[in-house]
Write a protein that holds these residues in place. Structure first.
Motif, mmCIF file in Angstrom:
data_model
loop_
_atom_site.group_PDB
_atom_site.id
_atom_site.type_symbol
_atom_site.label_atom_id
_atom_site.label_comp_id
_atom_site.label_asym_id
_atom_site.label_seq_id
_atom_site.Cartn_x
_atom_site.Cartn_y
_atom_site.Cartn_z
ATOM 1 N N GLU A 17 0.936 -1.067 0.102
ATOM 2 C CA GLU A 17 -0.001 -0.088 0.086
ATOM 3 C C GLU A 17 0.992 1.287 -0.019
ATOM 4 O OE1 GLU A 17 -3.625 1.982 2.790
ATOM 5 O OE2 GLU A 17 -2.918 0.055 3.141
ATOM 6 N N ASP A 18 1.985 1.393 0.789
ATOM 7 C CA ASP A 18 2.743 2.373 0.824
ATOM 8 C C ASP A 18 3.596 2.761 -0.578
ATOM 9 O OD1 ASP A 18 4.279 4.591 2.533
ATOM 10 O OD2 ASP A 18 6.004 3.293 2.008
ATOM 11 N N ILE A 19 4.032 1.469 -1.154
ATOM 12 C CA ILE A 19 4.867 1.604 -2.407
ATOM 13 C C ILE A 19 3.908 2.002 -3.496
ATOM 14 C CG2 ILE A 19 5.917 0.300 -4.108
ATOM 15 C CD1 ILE A 19 7.305 -1.699 -1.842
ATOM 16 N N LEU A 20 2.715 1.569 -3.633
ATOM 17 C CA LEU A 20 1.861 1.887 -4.553
ATOM 18 C C LEU A 20 1.260 3.475 -4.579
ATOM 19 C CD1 LEU A 20 -0.567 -1.066 -4.804
ATOM 20 C CD2 LEU A 20 1.382 -0.321 -6.243
ATOM 21 N N LYS A 21 1.539 4.053 -3.578
ATOM 22 C CA LYS A 21 1.332 5.509 -3.538
ATOM 23 C C LYS A 21 2.332 6.196 -4.312
ATOM 24 C CE LYS A 21 -0.345 5.366 1.443
ATOM 25 N NZ LYS A 21 -0.138 5.859 2.806
ATOM 26 N N HIS A 22 3.621 5.734 -4.382
ATOM 27 C CA HIS A 22 4.491 6.291 -5.177
ATOM 28 C C HIS A 22 5.102 5.799 -6.681
ATOM 29 C CE1 HIS A 22 5.289 8.344 -1.441
ATOM 30 N NE2 HIS A 22 5.402 7.042 -0.932
ATOM 31 N N VAL A 23 5.020 4.557 -6.785
ATOM 32 C CA VAL A 23 5.139 3.803 -8.092
ATOM 33 C C VAL A 23 4.302 2.565 -8.232
ATOM 34 C CG1 VAL A 23 7.046 2.530 -7.086
ATOM 35 C CG2 VAL A 23 7.276 3.145 -9.523
ATOM 36 N N ARG A 24 4.161 2.129 -9.485
ATOM 37 C CA ARG A 24 3.532 0.942 -9.981
ATOM 38 C C ARG A 24 4.445 0.067 -10.516
ATOM 39 N NH1 ARG A 24 -1.964 0.703 -8.111
ATOM 40 N NH2 ARG A 24 -2.579 3.060 -7.806
ATOM 41 N N PRO A 25 5.057 -0.939 -9.668
ATOM 42 C CA PRO A 25 5.970 -1.767 -10.095
ATOM 43 C C PRO A 25 5.540 -2.745 -11.369
ATOM 44 C CG PRO A 25 5.986 -1.707 -7.800
ATOM 45 C CD PRO A 25 4.725 -0.858 -8.241
ATOM 46 N N LEU A 26 4.495 -3.026 -11.239
ATOM 47 C CA LEU A 26 4.016 -4.127 -12.185
ATOM 48 C C LEU A 26 3.902 -3.618 -13.630
ATOM 49 C CD1 LEU A 26 1.337 -6.283 -10.272
ATOM 50 C CD2 LEU A 26 3.669 -6.711 -10.791
ATOM 51 N N ALA A 27 3.678 -2.331 -13.711
ATOM 52 C CA ALA A 27 3.651 -1.833 -14.932
ATOM 53 C C ALA A 27 5.038 -1.728 -15.534
ATOM 54 C CB ALA A 27 3.383 -0.063 -14.777
ATOM 55 N N TYR A 28 6.137 -1.958 -14.965
ATOM 56 C CA TYR A 28 7.498 -2.285 -15.575
ATOM 57 C C TYR A 28 7.987 -3.545 -15.372
ATOM 58 C CZ TYR A 28 6.922 2.967 -14.738
ATOM 59 O OH TYR A 28 6.481 4.034 -14.722
ATOM 60 N N PHE A 29 7.354 -4.565 -14.767
ATOM 61 C CA PHE A 29 7.837 -5.823 -14.348
ATOM 62 C C PHE A 29 8.269 -6.582 -15.626
ATOM 63 C CE2 PHE A 29 7.322 -10.142 -12.968
ATOM 64 C CZ PHE A 29 8.312 -10.290 -11.948
ATOM 65 N N ASN A 30 7.508 -6.588 -16.965
ATOM 66 C CA ASN A 30 7.851 -7.427 -17.747
ATOM 67 C C ASN A 30 9.008 -6.991 -18.407
ATOM 68 O OD1 ASN A 30 5.537 -9.271 -17.769
ATOM 69 N ND2 ASN A 30 4.462 -8.053 -19.070
ATOM 70 N N ASN A 31 9.384 -5.574 -18.474
ATOM 71 C CA ASN A 31 10.678 -5.126 -18.885
ATOM 72 C C ASN A 31 11.688 -5.448 -17.853
ATOM 73 O OD1 ASN A 31 9.245 -3.594 -20.949
ATOM 74 N ND2 ASN A 31 8.988 -1.971 -20.095
#
Length: 265
Positions: free
Chosen positions: A22-36
């Motif tokens: 919850e805290d991380i998603l306030k700042h960045v969306r890791p799964l949007a870059y995960f495949n890369n």
């Protein structure tokens, strides 16, 4: 991201994963870059303008043709054996270690296969897993082997990559530098002698439920019956699986099974 995040231990991630996410998603969306990341994020290749596949294959060849022979005194005529072994390891989706089979496939002795595996482990091309009673320097046969990180796996296998093995390679590449990962028959990995982790894809976190009430992870049930002979009809197995679906039991390890199952590769 120009963001500074706190450092979390593995125990923190297991016990407080919802709060951390919850805290991380306030700042960045890791799964949007995960495949890369799986393709070229482990190394700073994103800073290069050249093809990341070419970059990775070049570095794999440099490691096999120069670093390992120099450090381990291997004759150049045997380099093709090293490359064959790495390719076989990358393409084997079971990740099992059958020294006799590998020996026959590349045409060297069993002792030489063990040496080659350790050379590539030291060069960070492979990750070898042993049981809890042994360690990396025990000289015994490892229980499992994985390509060291998902970038290397993608480079060697190109389009033919098993998604579950890719997830396991990612998991190991993140945890091995900070934790002791060993082999366990009850899951994919045992972390720090305490946490049993099963890395699952979508639908792989199901449980097998016997009519007597006994519950077991579905993948373990399938592995056991494959070894022992099922002794059951297809109709019986399907009935058990339908009952399992109705009960909607949670996966073995919520923190990771749920997260990985939502990743689209």
């Amino acid at each position: 991201t120009n963001q500074t995040f706190p450092v979390y231990s593995f125990a923190d991630m297991v016990e407080r994963h919802e709060e951390i996410v919850e805290d991380i998603l306030k700042h960045v969306r890791p799964l949007a870059y995960f495949n890369n990341y799986l393709e070229y994020g482990y190394y700073p290749i994103y800073l290069e303008e050249k093809s990341h596949i070419d970059y990775l294959l070049k570095n794999i060849n440099l490691t096999l043709e120069f670093d390992i022979p120099y450090a381990s005194q291997i004759e150049l005529k045997y380099l093709v054996k090293l490359k064959q072994l790495l390719y076989i390891a990358a393409k084997d989706n079971t990740c099992n270690v059958n020294i006799s089979k590998l020996s026959g496939l590349i045409g060297v002795s069993r002792a030489t296969v063990l040496n080659y595996l350790n050379y590539m482990k030291n060069a960070r091309l492979l990750t070898l897993l042993y049981d809890t009673d042994n360690d990396d320097d025990c000289g015994k046969k490892p229980k499992k082997l994985y390509i060291h990180n998902p970038n290397l796996l993608n480079a060697v296998c190109l389009e033919d990559v098993d998604t579950t093995v890719l997830r396991k390679s990612f998991f190991l590449s993140q945890l091995c530098p900070m934790s002791r990962i060993t082999y366990t028959e009850r899951a994919d990995f045992l972390v720090d002698g305490k946490y049993r982790i099963a890395v699952c894809g979508e639908g792989e976190g199901q449980k097998f439920v016997c009519v007597c009430g006994y519950k077991d992870p579905l993948y373990e049930f399938k592995q056991r019956t494959a070894k022992q002979g099922s002794g059951m009809s297809k109709k019986q197995v399907n009935r058990y699986l339908k009952k399992q679906q109705k009960e909607a039991q949670a996966p073995i390890n919520n923190a990771f099974a749920v997260a990985f199952s939502k990743i689209k590769l």
